[in-house]
Design a protein around this motif. Structure first.
Motif, short mmCIF file in Angstrom:
data_model
loop_
_atom_site.label_atom_id
_atom_site.label_comp_id
_atom_site.label_asym_id
_atom_site.label_seq_id
_atom_site.Cartn_x
_atom_site.Cartn_y
_atom_site.Cartn_z
N GLY A 574 -17.23 24.48 32.36
CA GLY A 574 -16.31 25.23 33.19
C GLY A 574 -15.10 24.34 33.34
N GLN A 575 -15.17 22.87 33.67
CA GLN A 575 -13.93 22.03 33.90
C GLN A 575 -13.01 22.04 32.48
OE1 GLN A 575 -16.71 18.91 34.91
NE2 GLN A 575 -15.24 18.27 35.87
N ARG A 576 -13.69 22.09 31.25
CA ARG A 576 -13.00 22.20 30.05
C ARG A 576 -12.33 23.51 29.85
NH1 ARG A 576 -15.44 18.51 25.40
NH2 ARG A 576 -16.68 17.07 26.44
N LEU A 577 -12.68 24.56 30.34
CA LEU A 577 -12.16 25.76 30.01
C LEU A 577 -10.89 25.80 31.14
CD1 LEU A 577 -15.24 28.05 30.12
CD2 LEU A 577 -13.41 28.06 28.39
N SER A 578 -11.13 25.20 32.07
CA SER A 578 -9.88 25.24 33.16
C SER A 578 -8.94 24.55 32.69
CB SER A 578 -10.28 24.66 34.57
OG SER A 578 -11.35 25.52 35.35
N ALA A 579 -9.13 23.39 31.96
CA ALA A 579 -8.02 22.50 31.38
C ALA A 579 -7.50 23.19 30.49
CB ALA A 579 -9.06 21.10 31.02
N VAL A 580 -8.22 23.92 29.28
CA VAL A 580 -7.63 24.48 28.52
C VAL A 580 -6.68 25.62 28.77
CG1 VAL A 580 -8.21 26.15 26.33
CG2 VAL A 580 -9.52 24.08 26.74
N ARG A 581 -7.17 26.21 29.98
CA ARG A 581 -6.26 27.46 30.27
C ARG A 581 -4.77 26.67 30.91
NH1 ARG A 581 -8.77 31.88 34.02
NH2 ARG A 581 -9.53 32.64 31.84
N ALA A 582 -5.01 25.73 31.62
CA ALA A 582 -3.68 25.06 32.07
C ALA A 582 -3.02 24.32 30.97
CB ALA A 582 -4.42 23.65 32.93
N PHE A 583 -3.56 23.99 29.96
CA PHE A 583 -2.98 23.35 28.65
C PHE A 583 -2.05 24.54 28.07
CE2 PHE A 583 -2.67 22.92 24.17
CZ PHE A 583 -2.06 21.69 24.06
#
Length: 703
Positions: A574-583
């Motif tokens: 979940g944290q990785r997905l949020s980071a990818v979306r922000a990137f």
């Protein structure tokens, strides 16, 4: 469409339909009918379809239906020009035969025209196709609708002539087809359409209802036939009556969508009545009482404000007598033996402890290739012990887990679970408390099947979580290990549900556990019984995870980018997905993702393995020197943030590489002739590729 347009009503009157299938049957009957009429040009996309389904009828009301569809022009391909015309351009016998096959005369050859068909010319002709009449179109639509009905089990019955057999879900006794006020002459199942139907078996005002028009159907059924024809209206009426009757006693009815749908399919005009049973039955676990009332009697138990079962329940009757006491009294008499059986099972089961039942599991077959339930229990214990070790759990946790794992399946041998398999685990918890076991062990036994379905709660304590994980892993590893994989819609062992359960537990409650380590830990428990299924099982779990994430609103690109790296600690996803979306929202993202994809393609083409290693002395071009310097500055920061779980910040650091990366590809030849220079530049790209793909495979974000 012609101007002679009216609303259409079609009803098939049958004997009592299977209640669990009624809603699907009604939706399908109406949906296929309406779609077929639209496809034939007899109705339009704006035509409003209303489905009706009651225990004895399937019907459709469709607005704006034409008496005849408009004629339409159709292009027909005839033959290649070389075949259809002779050297002088006159029609050949082949062309005349083709025209005849389409019902056209030789004189219409003059209307044929040339057009390219692939690489050669062919002859085509425009024809006018007469629009279908409503009688023709509805006949076709009815036959199509009946052929596509999702019938759970077909019946065979004889028609009135005594000779003909018909196969259908239930014997059909009437067909109504009205276009406005006019009967449409169609027939199916040995029936000819008319305007007569029947209402409620007992409470209709007249024996036979004569439907005046398509638009009067629902009102006439309600007023003269004592039938609420609409499934949705009948359901809403039941809900309103249940809530009102419960509110009068300060209680609330149990929520059960499946029960509500089934009861709605059993009654034509619902009448909710209040009943009660003797309070002494409340000594039996409420799950048993609720299940026996719902499953056997279709009653709605009533709960108090704390969610505790009371001795009050509601019945949805199909009749409305002036004095309902006979109905309520009858239902109260009927439920009493059911509750007595539940009490008897509960009392008998408690005479023998769970531990005394464990030996009997050796005689219960689990799977032909995987042995008995007793052997399965030992495997679950071994896997649970390995999970406790991975968690670094205490001796107390280890003891609770082992006790729960050993006893978790014992309730399968109880009378209560034999009668109600849905109570497995739940009854084990009650019997564990009766045997004097701790609450931690009782909860773990009760919860080890959780989550049982999508959205179900997870086990309440750590011991329950470990045993639930062990139980699901034993099932998945064992069945994958003997090649028993789900195929298409078939999943007899609910492996998809087990995999989703593992995903949820690892994601929400066990951040320290890694999927690959769990699968490896489960293998020794099976010994030579299975082949190592680690790779296909991991793929299966990640497929389930990907589907779940997409349902939660993440894009396919975001999910692919994160799961391409197969992060083993699912709690991080979940944290990785949020980071990818922000990137992805950064202005530099598109360029870096494209560069990352390009680097990946370059590295794939290199035949020998490339080391992520850079020799500063071999950096000749300014652009490659600048990229190496930028990477040297960014990489430690990005890596440090990655290791502390700050994934979004780690990806943000990469934005500084956009300029140097773009300049590198603009000004540096990677495949230099000098092998040392080429190897060094590939090493630089490999270092960059690894730095960029710690959180996710950013190339998956490239358009």
């Amino acid at each position: 469409m012609t101007s002679d347009t009216h609303n259409l009503l079609v009803e098939l009157f049958v004997e009592e339909l299977p209640p669990k299938a009624l809603k699907k049957l009604g939706d399908s009957f109406a949906g296929v009918l309406a779609e077929s009429l639209r496809a034939q040009g007899l109705a339009t996309a704006e035509s409003q379809a209303t489905a009706y389904a009651s225990p004895r009828r399937l019907a459709l009301h469709l607005s704006g239906v034409a008496a005849k569809a408009a004629d339409r022009s159709e292009t027909k391909k005839l033959v290649p020009v070389s075949v259809g015309l002779d050297a002088s351009g006159q029609p050949t016998q082949a062309l005349i035969k083709k025209l005849a096959s389409l019902g056209l005369g030789a004189e219409q050859a003059a209307q044929a025209y040339r057009e390219m068909d692939g690489k050669a010319e062919a002859l085509f002709i425009q024809t006018t196709v007469a629009g279908a009449t409503l009688a023709e179109g509805l006949q076709k639509a009815l036959e199509e609708s009946l052929a596509k009905l999702p019938i759970p089990k077909v019946m065979s019955y004889q028609l009135a002539d005594g000779w003909s057999d018909v196969k259908f879900v239930r014997p059909a006794h009437g067909l109504v087809a009205l276009h406005g006020r006019e009967i449409v002459p169609v027939g199916v199942l040995g029936l000819s359409a008319g305007r007569e139907t029947r209402g409620h078996r007992f409470e209709a005002a007249v024996e036979r209802l004569v439907i005046e028009s398509a638009d009067s159907y629902a009102a006439q059924l309600r007023e003269q036939g004592a039938v609420i024809a609409s499934f949705a209206e009948r359901r809403a009426e039941i809900v309103a009556q249940l809530n009102a009757a419960a509110a009068q006693q300060g209680l609330r009815p149990i929520e059960d969508e499946a029960l509500l749908e089934e009861v709605c399919a059993l009654v034509e005009r619902p009448n909710v009545l209040s009943c009660q049973f003797e309070p002494e039955f409340l000594a039996v676990p409420q799950e048993c009482l609720i299940l026996t009332m719902k499953a056997n009697q279709k009653y709605f138990p009533l709960l108090d404000a704390a969610g505790k079962l009371t001795n009050q329940f509601l019945v949805v009757s199909n009749i409305r007598p002036a004095d309902a006491s006979a109905v309520t009294g009858g239902n109260e008499r009927v439920v009493r033996p059911r509750l007595s059986d539940a009490k008897f099972f509960f009392d008998q089961d408690r005479k023998k402890g769970l531990a005394d039942r464990v030996g009997g599991l050796a005689k219960v077959v689990y799977h032909g290739k995987l042995g008995s339930q007793g052997e399965r229990v030992e495997r679950v214990r071994a896997i649970a012990t390995a999970i406790v070790a991975q968690l670094g759990g205490s001796a107390t946790l280890a003891a609770e887990v082992d006790s729960a794992a050993r006893l978790a399946k014992a309730d399968l041998l109880t009378d209560m679970v034999g009668e109600f398999p849905e109570l497995q685990g739940i009854m084990g918890g009650y019997y564990a408390r009766h045997d004097g076991l701790s609450e931690a062990v009782a909860f773990a036994i009760e919860d080890h099947y959780k989550p049982r379905f999508a959205g179900d709660e997870l086990p309440r304590n750590e011991a329950g979580l470990v045993v639930a994980l062990a139980d699901k892993l034993e099932t998945l590893v064992g069945l994958f290990g003997i090649g028993q994989l789900p195929t298409g819609d078939k999943d007899p062992f609910a492996l998809r549900r087990h995999a989703l359960g593992v995903v949820r537990m690892l994601s929400e409650r066990a951040p320290g556990l890694a999927l690959d380590a769990l699968i490896r830990a489960a293998l020794p428990a099976f010994g030579p019984l299975i082949q190592d299924p680690s790779a296909p099982l991991a793929d299966f779990v990640f497929d389930r995870l990907a589907g779940s994430l997409r349902e939660q609103g993440y894009s396919a690109q975001e999910v692919d980018a994160v799961l391409a790296l197969r992060p083993q600690r699912l709690a991080e996803v979940g944290q990785r997905l949020s980071a990818v979306r922000a990137f992805a929202a950064l202005p530099e993202a598109a360029s870096l993702a494209a560069a990352n994809k390009r680097i990946g393609n370059i590295l794939k083409k290199v035949e020998t393995p490339v080391e992520a290693k850079v020799d500063e002395a071999l950096l000749q071009e300014a652009a490659e020197q600048h990229l190496a310097t930028a990477l040297r500055n960014v990489q430690p920061l990005a890596d440090g943030l990655f290791h502390t779980g700050e994934y979004a910040a780690s990806l943000r650091e990469l934005a500084a590489l956009k300029g140097p990366v773009d300049a590198f590809f603009d000004g540096v030849m990677v495949n230099a002739e000098d092998p040392a220079l080429r190897a060094n530049r590939l090493g630089l790209l490999k270092t960059l590729h690894e730095a960029m793909n710690r959180v996710a495979d950013l190339a998956r974000l490239a358009a």
